[in-house]
Design a protein around this motif. Sequence first.
Motif, PDB file in Angstrom:
ATOM      1  N   THR A  94       0.800  -1.238   0.000  1.00  0.00           N
ATOM      2  CA  THR A  94       0.000   0.000   0.000  1.00  0.00           C
ATOM      3  C   THR A  94       0.828   1.282   0.000  1.00  0.00           C
ATOM      4  O   THR A  94       0.442   2.278   0.597  1.00  0.00           O
ATOM      5  CB  THR A  94      -0.998   0.034   1.186  1.00  0.00           C
ATOM      6  N   ILE A  95       1.978   1.275  -0.672  1.00  0.00           N
ATOM      7  CA  ILE A  95       2.772   2.499  -0.803  1.00  0.00           C
ATOM      8  C   ILE A  95       2.332   3.229  -2.068  1.00  0.00           C
ATOM      9  O   ILE A  95       2.282   2.648  -3.147  1.00  0.00           O
ATOM     10  CB  ILE A  95       4.279   2.185  -0.859  1.00  0.00           C
ATOM     11  N   GLY A  96       2.009   4.514  -1.944  1.00  0.00           N
ATOM     12  CA  GLY A  96       1.572   5.298  -3.086  1.00  0.00           C
ATOM     13  C   GLY A  96       2.703   5.585  -4.050  1.00  0.00           C
ATOM     14  O   GLY A  96       3.845   5.800  -3.637  1.00  0.00           O
ATOM     15  N   SER A  97       2.408   5.592  -5.342  1.00  0.00           N
ATOM     16  CA  SER A  97       3.426   5.897  -6.351  1.00  0.00           C
ATOM     17  C   SER A  97       3.605   7.393  -6.573  1.00  0.00           C
ATOM     18  O   SER A  97       4.703   7.853  -6.840  1.00  0.00           O
ATOM     19  CB  SER A  97       3.056   5.236  -7.684  1.00  0.00           C
ATOM     20  N   LYS A  98       2.506   8.156  -6.479  1.00  0.00           N
ATOM     21  CA  LYS A  98       2.582   9.597  -6.758  1.00  0.00           C
ATOM     22  C   LYS A  98       2.686  10.465  -5.507  1.00  0.00           C
ATOM     23  O   LYS A  98       3.522  11.359  -5.457  1.00  0.00           O
ATOM     24  CB  LYS A  98       1.379  10.017  -7.611  1.00  0.00           C
ATOM     25  N   PRO A  99       1.856  10.277  -4.493  1.00  0.00           N
ATOM     26  CA  PRO A  99       1.956  11.145  -3.314  1.00  0.00           C
ATOM     27  C   PRO A  99       3.248  10.909  -2.537  1.00  0.00           C
ATOM     28  O   PRO A  99       3.694   9.764  -2.373  1.00  0.00           O
ATOM     29  CB  PRO A  99       0.743  10.738  -2.469  1.00  0.00           C
ATOM     30  N   GLY A 115      -6.378   5.118  -2.609  1.00  0.00           N
ATOM     31  CA  GLY A 115      -7.176   5.548  -1.474  1.00  0.00           C
ATOM     32  C   GLY A 115      -7.040   4.790  -0.183  1.00  0.00           C
ATOM     33  O   GLY A 115      -8.010   4.698   0.573  1.00  0.00           O
ATOM     34  N   VAL A 116      -5.875   4.240   0.123  1.00  0.00           N
ATOM     35  CA  VAL A 116      -5.629   3.640   1.431  1.00  0.00           C
ATOM     36  C   VAL A 116      -4.591   4.492   2.153  1.00  0.00           C
ATOM     37  O   VAL A 116      -3.487   4.692   1.644  1.00  0.00           O
ATOM     38  CB  VAL A 116      -5.120   2.190   1.316  1.00  0.00           C
ATOM     39  N   VAL A 117      -4.945   5.022   3.321  1.00  0.00           N
ATOM     40  CA  VAL A 117      -4.010   5.813   4.119  1.00  0.00           C
ATOM     41  C   VAL A 117      -3.471   4.920   5.235  1.00  0.00           C
ATOM     42  O   VAL A 117      -4.206   4.111   5.805  1.00  0.00           O
ATOM     43  CB  VAL A 117      -4.683   7.081   4.681  1.00  0.00           C
ATOM     44  N   SER A 118      -2.184   5.057   5.518  1.00  0.00           N
ATOM     45  CA  SER A 118      -1.562   4.208   6.525  1.00  0.00           C
ATOM     46  C   SER A 118      -0.464   4.970   7.240  1.00  0.00           C
ATOM     47  O   SER A 118       0.023   6.000   6.768  1.00  0.00           O
ATOM     48  CB  SER A 118      -1.004   2.925   5.900  1.00  0.00           C
ATOM     49  N   CYS A 119      -0.091   4.441   8.399  1.00  0.00           N
ATOM     50  CA  CYS A 119       0.995   5.022   9.189  1.00  0.00           C
ATOM     51  C   CYS A 119       1.960   3.913   9.565  1.00  0.00           C
ATOM     52  O   CYS A 119       1.542   2.834  10.007  1.00  0.00           O
ATOM     53  CB  CYS A 119       0.434   5.686  10.446  1.00  0.00           C
ATOM     54  N   PHE A 120       3.273   4.189   9.381  1.00  0.00           N
ATOM     55  CA  PHE A 120       4.317   3.220   9.687  1.00  0.00           C
ATOM     56  C   PHE A 120       5.265   3.786  10.741  1.00  0.00           C
ATOM     57  O   PHE A 120       5.507   4.997  10.791  1.00  0.00           O
ATOM     58  CB  PHE A 120       5.127   2.874   8.434  1.00  0.00           C
ATOM     59  N   GLN A 131      -6.251   2.522   6.848  1.00  0.00           N
ATOM     60  CA  GLN A 131      -7.675   2.820   6.689  1.00  0.00           C
ATOM     61  C   GLN A 131      -7.978   3.086   5.223  1.00  0.00           C
ATOM     62  O   GLN A 131      -7.272   3.864   4.565  1.00  0.00           O
ATOM     63  CB  GLN A 131      -8.046   4.056   7.519  1.00  0.00           C
ATOM     64  N   ARG A 132      -9.018   2.463   4.698  1.00  0.00           N
ATOM     65  CA  ARG A 132      -9.424   2.717   3.312  1.00  0.00           C
ATOM     66  C   ARG A 132     -10.297   3.953   3.246  1.00  0.00           C
ATOM     67  O   ARG A 132     -11.274   4.088   3.982  1.00  0.00           O
ATOM     68  CB  ARG A 132     -10.175   1.516   2.727  1.00  0.00           C
ATOM     69  N   LEU A 133      -9.916   4.881   2.354  1.00  0.00           N
ATOM     70  CA  LEU A 133     -10.709   6.056   2.053  1.00  0.00           C
ATOM     71  C   LEU A 133     -11.392   5.824   0.711  1.00  0.00           C
ATOM     72  O   LEU A 133     -11.415   4.715   0.216  1.00  0.00           O
ATOM     73  CB  LEU A 133      -9.813   7.296   2.023  1.00  0.00           C
ATOM     74  N   LYS A 134     -11.933   6.856   0.095  1.00  0.00           N
ATOM     75  CA  LYS A 134     -12.562   6.676  -1.210  1.00  0.00           C
ATOM     76  C   LYS A 134     -11.902   7.587  -2.226  1.00  0.00           C
ATOM     77  O   LYS A 134     -11.348   8.632  -1.900  1.00  0.00           O
ATOM     78  CB  LYS A 134     -14.061   6.958  -1.142  1.00  0.00           C
ATOM     79  N   GLY A 135     -11.952   7.175  -3.481  1.00  0.00           N
ATOM     80  CA  GLY A 135     -11.421   7.988  -4.556  1.00  0.00           C
ATOM     81  C   GLY A 135      -9.968   7.687  -4.875  1.00  0.00           C
ATOM     82  O   GLY A 135      -9.354   6.758  -4.353  1.00  0.00           O
ATOM     83  N   GLN A 136      -9.419   8.510  -5.770  1.00  0.00           N
ATOM     84  CA  GLN A 136      -8.030   8.402  -6.224  1.00  0.00           C
ATOM     85  C   GLN A 136      -7.217   9.566  -5.658  1.00  0.00           C
ATOM     86  O   GLN A 136      -7.741  10.667  -5.486  1.00  0.00           O
ATOM     87  CB  GLN A 136      -7.979   8.435  -7.747  1.00  0.00           C
ATOM     88  N   ILE A 148      -3.309  16.587   9.935  1.00  0.00           N
ATOM     89  CA  ILE A 148      -2.935  16.060   8.630  1.00  0.00           C
ATOM     90  C   ILE A 148      -4.109  16.213   7.673  1.00  0.00           C
ATOM     91  O   ILE A 148      -5.242  15.845   8.003  1.00  0.00           O
ATOM     92  CB  ILE A 148      -2.523  14.580   8.733  1.00  0.00           C
ATOM     93  N   TYR A 149      -3.820  16.762   6.492  1.00  0.00           N
ATOM     94  CA  TYR A 149      -4.852  17.005   5.485  1.00  0.00           C
ATOM     95  C   TYR A 149      -4.602  16.121   4.269  1.00  0.00           C
ATOM     96  O   TYR A 149      -3.465  16.009   3.793  1.00  0.00           O
ATOM     97  CB  TYR A 149      -4.844  18.476   5.058  1.00  0.00           C
ATOM     98  N   LEU A 150      -5.677  15.517   3.760  1.00  0.00           N
ATOM     99  CA  LEU A 150      -5.628  14.654   2.585  1.00  0.00           C
ATOM    100  C   LEU A 150      -6.693  15.099   1.593  1.00  0.00           C
ATOM    101  O   LEU A 150      -7.860  15.259   1.973  1.00  0.00           O
ATOM    102  CB  LEU A 150      -5.884  13.194   2.974  1.00  0.00           C
ATOM    103  N   PHE A 151      -6.328  15.288   0.327  1.00  0.00           N
ATOM    104  CA  PHE A 151      -7.266  15.691  -0.722  1.00  0.00           C
ATOM    105  C   PHE A 151      -7.224  14.654  -1.842  1.00  0.00           C
ATOM    106  O   PHE A 151      -6.133  14.294  -2.311  1.00  0.00           O
ATOM    107  CB  PHE A 151      -6.885  17.053  -1.302  1.00  0.00           C
ATOM    108  N   ASN A 152      -8.404  14.212  -2.317  1.00  0.00           N
ATOM    109  CA  ASN A 152      -8.411  13.256  -3.422  1.00  0.00           C
ATOM    110  C   ASN A 152      -8.807  13.927  -4.734  1.00  0.00           C
ATOM    111  O   ASN A 152      -9.119  15.122  -4.781  1.00  0.00           O
ATOM    112  CB  ASN A 152      -9.292  12.044  -3.094  1.00  0.00           C
ATOM    113  N   HIS A 153      -8.798  13.161  -5.818  1.00  0.00           N
ATOM    114  CA  HIS A 153      -9.103  13.690  -7.149  1.00  0.00           C
ATOM    115  C   HIS A 153     -10.520  14.246  -7.228  1.00  0.00           C
ATOM    116  O   HIS A 153     -10.801  15.140  -8.022  1.00  0.00           O
ATOM    117  CB  HIS A 153      -8.986  12.585  -8.207  1.00  0.00           C
ATOM    118  N   GLU A 154     -11.421  13.684  -6.423  1.00  0.00           N
ATOM    119  CA  GLU A 154     -12.841  14.000  -6.552  1.00  0.00           C
ATOM    120  C   GLU A 154     -13.281  15.194  -5.709  1.00  0.00           C
ATOM    121  O   GLU A 154     -14.459  15.561  -5.725  1.00  0.00           O
ATOM    122  CB  GLU A 154     -13.676  12.759  -6.183  1.00  0.00           C
TER     123      GLU A 154
END
Length: 203
Positions: A94-99, A115-120, A131-136, A148-154
């Motif tokens: 679940t590592i993001g390629s772009k963010p 759309g999966v956010v995680s903490c390591f 935690q699964r969120l929605k969108g891309q 912490i702020y998160l914004f998706n494509h939608e």
Amino acid sequence: DIFKAYCTPLVIEVDGQPQLISPASKAVLAYDPDTGKELWRVRYSGFSATAQPLYDGRRLYINTGFSKAELLAVRPDGSGDVTDSHVQWQVKKTIGSKPSQLLVDGGIYNVHDKGVVSCFNAATGEERWSQRLKGQFSASPLLAGGKIYLFNHEGHAWVLAPGDEYRLLSMNELESGGLATPAVYGNSLLWRSKTHLYRIGAR
């Protein structure tokens, strides 16, 4: 594609000496910024790296980019090819390629493009929560005002509290989506959507 890389390099200091850290296709390389001499490298299979490296004074955290992104923790005190000796841990799930990732109080916050956010745990790579969120997602997580702020494509925006468990503070929705990471301006966030430039803050 295997010749491409897009992320901004990072300059760090190790034992009083500057290093320019440049994640590229197939490897991350450290250079002497005064001479361009290569100091060390770590090989990986990713390409088209976009996420900026992180450094906590002990370890570098490197996102390997596209194909299947991995997150590597690397000691930056080596010489030559240190792939087998200086990678302290790696996370493949679940590592993001772009963010880009976000480092806060010993935790690395990561959002996957789907759309999966995680903490390591930054010291061990152990997953604290997911935690699964929605969108891309293309925008990177942002820390501002202790949140912490998160914004998706939608156009959906999540506000989280940093910590050892997932804690949602608020959920918001804007008229149109976008790809950009917000910028901090005083006590406000500036965010560019597909149609508008928003300033978000208390009146």
